[in-house]
Design an enzyme around this catalytic site. Sequence first.
Site, PDB file in Angstrom:
ATOM      1  N   LYS A 188      -4.744  -5.731 -10.190  1.00  0.00           N
ATOM      2  CA  LYS A 188      -3.318  -5.600 -10.536  1.00  0.00           C
ATOM      3  C   LYS A 188      -2.528  -5.971  -9.275  1.00  0.00           C
ATOM      4  O   LYS A 188      -2.391  -5.165  -8.361  1.00  0.00           O
ATOM      5  CB  LYS A 188      -3.022  -4.151 -10.965  1.00  0.00           C
ATOM      6  CG  LYS A 188      -1.846  -4.003 -11.906  1.00  0.00           C
ATOM      7  CD  LYS A 188      -0.519  -4.465 -11.379  1.00  0.00           C
ATOM      8  CE  LYS A 188       0.102  -3.495 -10.404  1.00  0.00           C
ATOM      9  NZ  LYS A 188       1.404  -4.007  -9.865  1.00  0.00           N
ATOM     10  N   GLY A 240      -1.173  -0.198  -0.226  1.00  0.00           N
ATOM     11  CA  GLY A 240       0.242  -0.009  -0.527  1.00  0.00           C
ATOM     12  C   GLY A 240       0.773   1.172   0.254  1.00  0.00           C
ATOM     13  O   GLY A 240       0.217   1.550   1.294  1.00  0.00           O
ATOM     14  N   SER A 241       1.817   1.774  -0.253  1.00  0.00           N
ATOM     15  CA  SER A 241       2.478   2.846   0.490  1.00  0.00           C
ATOM     16  C   SER A 241       1.696   4.163   0.380  1.00  0.00           C
ATOM     17  O   SER A 241       0.939   4.378  -0.572  1.00  0.00           O
ATOM     18  CB  SER A 241       3.892   3.034  -0.046  1.00  0.00           C
ATOM     19  OG  SER A 241       3.829   3.412  -1.395  1.00  0.00           O
ATOM     20  N   THR A 242       1.930   5.027   1.339  1.00  0.00           N
ATOM     21  CA  THR A 242       1.280   6.341   1.319  1.00  0.00           C
ATOM     22  C   THR A 242       1.739   7.140   0.096  1.00  0.00           C
ATOM     23  O   THR A 242       0.948   7.857  -0.518  1.00  0.00           O
ATOM     24  CB  THR A 242       1.580   7.076   2.642  1.00  0.00           C
ATOM     25  OG1 THR A 242       0.993   6.309   3.704  1.00  0.00           O
ATOM     26  CG2 THR A 242       0.987   8.477   2.662  1.00  0.00           C
ATOM     27  N   GLY A 245      -0.208   5.974  -2.733  1.00  0.00           N
ATOM     28  CA  GLY A 245      -1.588   6.417  -2.500  1.00  0.00           C
ATOM     29  C   GLY A 245      -1.796   7.856  -2.975  1.00  0.00           C
ATOM     30  O   GLY A 245      -2.818   8.178  -3.583  1.00  0.00           O
ATOM     31  N   GLU A 262      -5.786   1.913   1.556  1.00  0.00           N
ATOM     32  CA  GLU A 262      -5.215   1.370   2.793  1.00  0.00           C
ATOM     33  C   GLU A 262      -3.711   1.564   2.693  1.00  0.00           C
ATOM     34  O   GLU A 262      -3.055   0.894   1.911  1.00  0.00           O
ATOM     35  CB  GLU A 262      -5.544  -0.128   2.922  1.00  0.00           C
ATOM     36  CG  GLU A 262      -7.016  -0.461   2.888  1.00  0.00           C
ATOM     37  CD  GLU A 262      -7.789   0.167   4.019  1.00  0.00           C
ATOM     38  OE1 GLU A 262      -7.190   0.513   5.047  1.00  0.00           O
ATOM     39  OE2 GLU A 262      -9.006   0.338   3.853  1.00  0.00           O
ATOM     40  N   CYS A 296       1.638  -3.558   7.531  1.00  0.00           N
ATOM     41  CA  CYS A 296       1.163  -2.193   7.765  1.00  0.00           C
ATOM     42  C   CYS A 296       0.716  -2.001   9.216  1.00  0.00           C
ATOM     43  O   CYS A 296       0.782  -0.901   9.741  1.00  0.00           O
ATOM     44  CB  CYS A 296       0.026  -1.866   6.814  1.00  0.00           C
ATOM     45  SG  CYS A 296      -1.282  -3.076   6.885  1.00  0.00           S
ATOM     46  N   GLU A 397       8.023   4.766   8.530  1.00  0.00           N
ATOM     47  CA  GLU A 397       7.740   3.336   8.444  1.00  0.00           C
ATOM     48  C   GLU A 397       8.993   2.622   7.937  1.00  0.00           C
ATOM     49  O   GLU A 397       9.478   2.935   6.844  1.00  0.00           O
ATOM     50  CB  GLU A 397       6.575   3.142   7.472  1.00  0.00           C
ATOM     51  CG  GLU A 397       6.022   1.765   7.466  1.00  0.00           C
ATOM     52  CD  GLU A 397       4.849   1.630   6.494  1.00  0.00           C
ATOM     53  OE1 GLU A 397       4.924   2.207   5.394  1.00  0.00           O
ATOM     54  OE2 GLU A 397       3.881   0.947   6.843  1.00  0.00           O
TER      55      GLU A 397
HETATM   56  P1  NDP Z   1       3.603   0.186  -3.207  1.00  0.00           P
HETATM   57  O1  NDP Z   1       2.820   1.376  -2.894  1.00  0.00           O
HETATM   58  O2  NDP Z   1       4.945   0.359  -3.793  1.00  0.00           O
HETATM   59  O3  NDP Z   1       2.828  -0.773  -4.221  1.00  0.00           O
HETATM   60  C1  NDP Z   1       1.519  -1.247  -3.989  1.00  0.00           C
HETATM   61  C2  NDP Z   1       0.901  -1.623  -5.326  1.00  0.00           C
HETATM   62  O4  NDP Z   1       0.772  -0.456  -6.134  1.00  0.00           O
HETATM   63  C3  NDP Z   1       1.738  -2.614  -6.142  1.00  0.00           C
HETATM   64  O5  NDP Z   1       0.865  -3.454  -6.874  1.00  0.00           O
HETATM   65  C4  NDP Z   1       2.486  -1.685  -7.064  1.00  0.00           C
HETATM   66  O6  NDP Z   1       2.964  -2.324  -8.207  1.00  0.00           O
HETATM   67  C5  NDP Z   1       1.423  -0.657  -7.382  1.00  0.00           C
HETATM   68  N1  NDP Z   1       1.916   0.625  -7.846  1.00  0.00           N
HETATM   69  C6  NDP Z   1       3.176   1.127  -7.805  1.00  0.00           C
HETATM   70  N2  NDP Z   1       3.194   2.375  -8.351  1.00  0.00           N
HETATM   71  C7  NDP Z   1       1.923   2.669  -8.719  1.00  0.00           C
HETATM   72  C8  NDP Z   1       1.297   3.815  -9.305  1.00  0.00           C
HETATM   73  N3  NDP Z   1       1.966   4.915  -9.618  1.00  0.00           N
HETATM   74  N4  NDP Z   1      -0.032   3.763  -9.526  1.00  0.00           N
HETATM   75  C9  NDP Z   1      -0.761   2.669  -9.189  1.00  0.00           C
HETATM   76  N5  NDP Z   1      -0.213   1.559  -8.642  1.00  0.00           N
HETATM   77  C10 NDP Z   1       1.112   1.557  -8.403  1.00  0.00           C
HETATM   78  O7  NDP Z   1       3.642  -0.661  -1.879  1.00  0.00           O
HETATM   79  P2  NDP Z   1       4.341  -2.035  -1.645  1.00  0.00           P
HETATM   80  O8  NDP Z   1       3.836  -3.087  -2.572  1.00  0.00           O
HETATM   81  O9  NDP Z   1       5.807  -1.768  -1.622  1.00  0.00           O
HETATM   82  O10 NDP Z   1       3.785  -2.426  -0.182  1.00  0.00           O
HETATM   83  C11 NDP Z   1       4.334  -1.923   0.968  1.00  0.00           C
HETATM   84  C12 NDP Z   1       3.570  -0.707   1.436  1.00  0.00           C
HETATM   85  O11 NDP Z   1       2.188  -0.968   1.516  1.00  0.00           O
HETATM   86  C13 NDP Z   1       3.968  -0.282   2.832  1.00  0.00           C
HETATM   87  O12 NDP Z   1       4.147   1.100   2.903  1.00  0.00           O
HETATM   88  C14 NDP Z   1       2.774  -0.677   3.713  1.00  0.00           C
HETATM   89  O13 NDP Z   1       2.554   0.038   4.859  1.00  0.00           O
HETATM   90  C15 NDP Z   1       1.650  -0.577   2.782  1.00  0.00           C
HETATM   91  N6  NDP Z   1       0.629  -1.532   3.165  1.00  0.00           N
HETATM   92  C16 NDP Z   1      -0.529  -1.058   3.716  1.00  0.00           C
HETATM   93  C17 NDP Z   1      -1.508  -1.921   4.146  1.00  0.00           C
HETATM   94  C18 NDP Z   1      -2.807  -1.423   4.689  1.00  0.00           C
HETATM   95  O14 NDP Z   1      -3.768  -2.161   4.708  1.00  0.00           O
HETATM   96  N7  NDP Z   1      -2.927  -0.200   5.151  1.00  0.00           N
HETATM   97  C19 NDP Z   1      -1.344  -3.368   4.049  1.00  0.00           C
HETATM   98  C20 NDP Z   1      -0.110  -3.751   3.436  1.00  0.00           C
HETATM   99  C21 NDP Z   1       0.835  -2.843   3.017  1.00  0.00           C
HETATM  100  P3  NDP Z   1       4.411  -3.010  -8.198  1.00  0.00           P
HETATM  101  O15 NDP Z   1       4.673  -3.548  -6.834  1.00  0.00           O
HETATM  102  O16 NDP Z   1       4.266  -4.080  -9.170  1.00  0.00           O
HETATM  103  O17 NDP Z   1       5.350  -1.922  -8.550  1.00  0.00           O
END
Ligand code: NDP
Length: 508
Positions: A188, A240-242, A245, A262, A296, A397
């Site tokens: 996804k 994605g975001s904490t 997560g 991550e 990140c 962040e």
């Molecule tokens: P999000 O957490 O908003 O989204 C990440 C993914 O999760 C997207 O595909 C999103 O879908 C999906 N998503 C959103 N809500 C849910 C849910 N309730 N359950 C499951 N999946 C969901 O992060 P961002 O895309 O905004 O990315 C930025 C964040 O990611 C920053 O905080 C950054 O630090 C972190 N990040 C961490 C990395 C690492 O390796 N540690 C690397 C890169 C980024 P959709 O976007 O379509 O809503």
Amino acid sequence: MTQLDTAPVTGGTRPRHHDHFIDGDWVRSSGEIIERRAPATGLLVSQVAAGTADTVDRAVAAARRAFEDDRWSQVSGFERAAVLHRVADLISTHAETLARLDAEEVGKPILVARADVAGAAQLTRYAAGLAIQMQGTTHTNNGPEHTGLVLREAAGVVGLITPWNFPALILSQKLPLALAAGCTVVVKPSELTSSSAAAIARLYAEAGLPDGVLNVVTGDGRAGAALAEHPDVDVLSFTGSTATGRRIIAASAGNLKKLSLELGGKAATVVFPDADLDAAAAGVVFGGFFNNGECCVAQSRLLVHTDIAEEFLAAVRERTAALRVGQPLDETTDVGALIHEAHLRAVVGAIDRAEEAGATVLVGGSRASSPQLAGGSFLVPTVLDGVTPQMAAFSDEIFGPVLTASRFRTTEEALALANGVDYGLSNSVWSRDIDTALPFARGLRSGSVYVNTVIDGPPTMPFGGYKTSGIGREMGQAGFEEFTELKSVSIRTGTRPGRFTIGTPPAS
Ligand code: NDP
């Protein structure tokens, strides 16, 4: 040869359209469509089907059938490696197209997007090697009649949820490793940046991956949530975001999925007086502003020794002011557009709040004023000085081109400042003295540490976070093992004397 739908990056007038990829077919969705406008221009560039819980269910069922029919999970590692090598070749063949898709949808500089795609090809090749080397252990230390085999097996159906900042690269930190292990997958991607994932799925199909082994469900967080809670997904790997997560941990509790998360980061770059200050200033600016600071591992907190602070900050300010803010597809651009207007406003809000709390803007601090950039979400790269641990800018962040600067007097103080945030993804340290740099690196509470360098390291090294930056590791052998299970098989030969001590009939 596979044609990738690249309009309008190649000058077309219609937006790209992506359906779901399920069981080897592109499945048109009759429901909601999500539109993506390029953050640099505001133009409509792609439309994706909004996957629902039903779509996720179909994709997981296809992945489960593919896992159980053994055409992927039980073939030899050499066969899996051959497919992955073909994918790596195809990624290289289509590298420029893939880079342009990501540059356009993310707003990132094309030079960064090209490096991402080169990294994606390299990771896919690395995974091919892991497919061949997948192995367990044997145990013969429990007496002559016992032989133990620890089998390393594919973990099953894997869900992969990826963010928008490195679409092709982060997908490739997960997907080829899961496939190398023999897993089947449902991806996804972020709703904002689905095009490269759809393109890469086409390349896997062209490379001969059996139907159903890779499935892509486009859509927003609702589709991600459905994948996270799905009872037939064995492993979920998320970047994605904490905050998201934490939701995934809760959603995955139903079937106790194996999780790899991550998450966010708030890295410090610590500069000691004996560092090569030119190299350190270049590293600080690269670490803070690489990929628009939407990274990140952005080294977004500069901690500099008071003895060199004025001179060093002047060098950082000069280098930051020289960064070229521009259109993502322009080869000379250092910093492109932020992912969307709302994010730009959030970043500007964080800068404003830091100023209200007493920080000073050394350079930048506002959106770019050039008329050529008026249609997009561009921010002038910003350095905030005088940031203290009490300010939100020190610990939250910001995820944009904003670097904070704070000063320290002693090594102990520097370590306390560096470790004094909830995140623990990466940090860097600059010193010519190994007796300073190495103990400092060992004292840092983060999954990666860069010494006299930043955002560096091959795919053979594991990547992940301490504290709220995540659970598990990506890349390296450790990243591969996230997609495997261990099975201990005990084999006993000989007479089994006296082992079964209950239920023995009395001696007559
Ligand atoms: P999000 O957490 O908003 O989204 C990440 C993914 O999760 C997207 O595909 C999103 O879908 C999906 N998503 C959103 N809500 C849910 C849910 N309730 N359950 C499951 N999946 C969901 O992060 P961002 O895309 O905004 O990315 C930025 C964040 O990611 C920053 O905080 C950054 O630090 C972190 N990040 C961490 C990395 C690492 O390796 N540690 C690397 C890169 C980024 P959709 O976007 O379509 O809503």
